[in-house]
Enzyme design. Structure first.
Site, PDB file in Angstrom:
ATOM      1  N   HIS A 190       0.909  -1.291  -0.129  1.00 58.21           N
ATOM      2  CA  HIS A 190      -0.205  -0.074  -0.095  1.00 58.21           C
ATOM      3  C   HIS A 190       0.984   1.154  -0.080  1.00 58.21           C
ATOM      4  O   HIS A 190       2.181   1.073   0.078  1.00 58.21           O
ATOM      5  CB  HIS A 190      -0.969   0.041   1.263  1.00 58.21           C
ATOM      6  CG  HIS A 190      -0.306  -0.408   2.331  1.00 58.21           C
ATOM      7  ND1 HIS A 190       0.571   0.445   3.108  1.00 58.21           N
ATOM      8  CD2 HIS A 190      -0.380  -1.224   3.424  1.00 58.21           C
ATOM      9  CE1 HIS A 190       0.998   0.128   4.260  1.00 58.21           C
ATOM     10  NE2 HIS A 190       0.477  -1.109   4.382  1.00 58.21           N
ATOM     11  N   HIS A 209       3.969   1.222   2.194  1.00 55.95           N
ATOM     12  CA  HIS A 209       5.089   0.606   1.767  1.00 55.95           C
ATOM     13  C   HIS A 209       5.879   1.690   0.598  1.00 55.95           C
ATOM     14  O   HIS A 209       6.953   1.577   0.621  1.00 55.95           O
ATOM     15  CB  HIS A 209       4.765  -0.583   1.226  1.00 55.95           C
ATOM     16  CG  HIS A 209       4.154  -1.795   2.064  1.00 55.95           C
ATOM     17  ND1 HIS A 209       2.900  -2.218   1.897  1.00 55.95           N
ATOM     18  CD2 HIS A 209       4.804  -2.389   3.162  1.00 55.95           C
ATOM     19  CE1 HIS A 209       2.732  -2.873   3.083  1.00 55.95           C
ATOM     20  NE2 HIS A 209       3.705  -3.253   3.517  1.00 55.95           N
TER      21      HIS A 209
HETATM   22  P1  AMP Z   1       4.885  -5.433   6.421  1.00 50.46           P
HETATM   23  O1  AMP Z   1       4.519  -5.487   5.010  1.00 50.46           O
HETATM   24  O2  AMP Z   1       3.843  -5.130   7.247  1.00 50.46           O
HETATM   25  O3  AMP Z   1       6.167  -6.239   6.994  1.00 50.46           O
HETATM   26  O4  AMP Z   1       5.622  -3.886   6.450  1.00 50.46           O
HETATM   27  C1  AMP Z   1       6.916  -3.362   5.608  1.00 50.46           C
HETATM   28  C2  AMP Z   1       7.391  -2.115   6.096  1.00 50.46           C
HETATM   29  O5  AMP Z   1       6.240  -1.187   5.816  1.00 50.46           O
HETATM   30  C3  AMP Z   1       7.694  -2.185   7.744  1.00 50.46           C
HETATM   31  O6  AMP Z   1       8.754  -1.381   7.968  1.00 50.46           O
HETATM   32  C4  AMP Z   1       6.522  -1.190   8.205  1.00 50.46           C
HETATM   33  O7  AMP Z   1       6.636  -0.579   9.180  1.00 50.46           O
HETATM   34  C5  AMP Z   1       6.260  -0.465   6.885  1.00 50.46           C
HETATM   35  N1  AMP Z   1       4.793   0.157   6.860  1.00 50.46           N
HETATM   36  C6  AMP Z   1       3.702  -0.547   7.009  1.00 50.46           C
HETATM   37  N2  AMP Z   1       2.746   0.274   7.191  1.00 50.46           N
HETATM   38  C7  AMP Z   1       2.901   1.477   7.179  1.00 50.46           C
HETATM   39  C8  AMP Z   1       2.571   2.843   7.277  1.00 50.46           C
HETATM   40  N3  AMP Z   1       1.236   3.070   7.170  1.00 50.46           N
HETATM   41  N4  AMP Z   1       3.277   3.717   7.210  1.00 50.46           N
HETATM   42  C9  AMP Z   1       4.712   3.488   6.949  1.00 50.46           C
HETATM   43  N5  AMP Z   1       5.319   2.630   6.886  1.00 50.46           N
HETATM   44  C10 AMP Z   1       4.391   1.406   7.132  1.00 50.46           C
END
Ligand code: AMP
Length: 282
Positions: free
Chosen positions: A34, A37
């Protein structure tokens, strides 16, 4: 854009880039990408010559009763978005490659991994640090971008990088939200329209804490009790934690005068969401 599924191939590509003098910016993700990311991807691209994004739903960071098998997997759409961002390499290994039979080595950050989400999700951060350490070894990045959204994860990874002398700069990107304040998360897709409305209580609570802090309140106990009463106004929210802590040690602080992290986790139905806010020094 190259999609690399094989660990050896990724290592060879990274080595070739480094031999050419190119720097590598890395963003580890679990896919279902999203705008949150993508904001990390943009930072990686501005900080380095070449962007490598991993997409890997890491079984090691899910508990036995968590949503590993259900977690959204949208590789094709993810790759299309990353290509549009100008990403050079997507690294998407299989669980069998990452954890071949007999793999028993883990990375565990003692003293931090059992705090916040680590308290409610035993073994979660051990899974995160193990996979991120492995990914760093494979991708050999100069810098890696993580979201402030996962504030406890940032603390645990900073400690890991410091303690193990990993030669990688960690960059932390701010939380990206929907227009109404809900922090973007791949798990928002699980929410019913009603739960999505109920989930706004997390951001509203943090806004109230911010307003109290801006008006001069520095007592964590007072800020916490404001937050708990706001959270209680939404009975659908099953509170996991609301803590005011030091962002590096994740230990509770009595006063927010030196700056602090307000972090919240709650479930809406079976969907557990997290959010947080950094309070400035007063
Ligand atoms: P994930 O795919 O959930 O493991 O997240 C991958 C990276 O995206 C991690 O470093 C999360 O902290 C970051 N992330 C997820 N959601 C957000 C958001 N709303 N704003 C900023 N970074 C995000």
């Amino acid at each position: 854009m190259r999609i690399v599924r094989d660990i050896r191939e990724m290592q060879t590509a990274s080595r070739a880039a480094r031999v050419q003098g190119l720097t590598i910016g890395f963003v580890p993700t679990m896919g279902a990408l999203h705008e949150g990311h993508l904001s990390l991807v943009r930072q990686a691209r501005t900080h380095a010559d070449l962007a490598v994004i991993s997409i890997f739903v890491n079984p090691l960071q899910f508990g036995p009763s968590e949503d590993f098998s259900q977690y959204p997997r949208t590789l094709e759409a993810d790759c299309a978005r990353l290509e549009a961002e100008g990403v050079e390499i997507v690294f998407a290994p299989t669980p069998e490659q990452m954890y071949p039979n007999g793999a028993t080595t883990v990375v565990h950050v003692e003293g931090l991994s059992d705090k916040l989400d680590g308290g409610s999700r035993p073994g979660h951060f051990r899974g995160v640090t193990t996979v991120v350490a492995k990914l760093f070894h494979i991708v050999q990045p100069d810098c890696a971008v993580f979201g402030q959204k996962d504030a406890a994860q940032v603390a645990v990874l900073r400690r890991m990088v410091r303690d193990l002398n990993m030669d990688v700069e960690l960059i932390v990107a701010p939380i990206v939200r929907e227009a109404d304040g809900l922090a973007l998360s791949s798990r928002n897709a699980y929410l019913t329209p009603q739960q999505r409305q109920q989930a706004l209580i997390l951001h509203r609570t943090l806004q109230q804490v911010e307003a109290s802090s801006d008006s001069g309140k520095t007592s964590s106990e007072e800020l916490r009790s404001t937050a708990l009463s706001t959270l209680a106004s939404e009975p659908a929210a099953k509170l996991d934690y609301f803590e005011i802590i030091d962002p590096d040690t994740l230990a509770p602080v009595a006063e927010t005068t030196n700056g602090a992290l307000a972090a919240v986790a709650a479930s809406f139905g079976t969907t557990r969401l997290i959010d947080n806010l950094l309070l400035p020094k007063r």
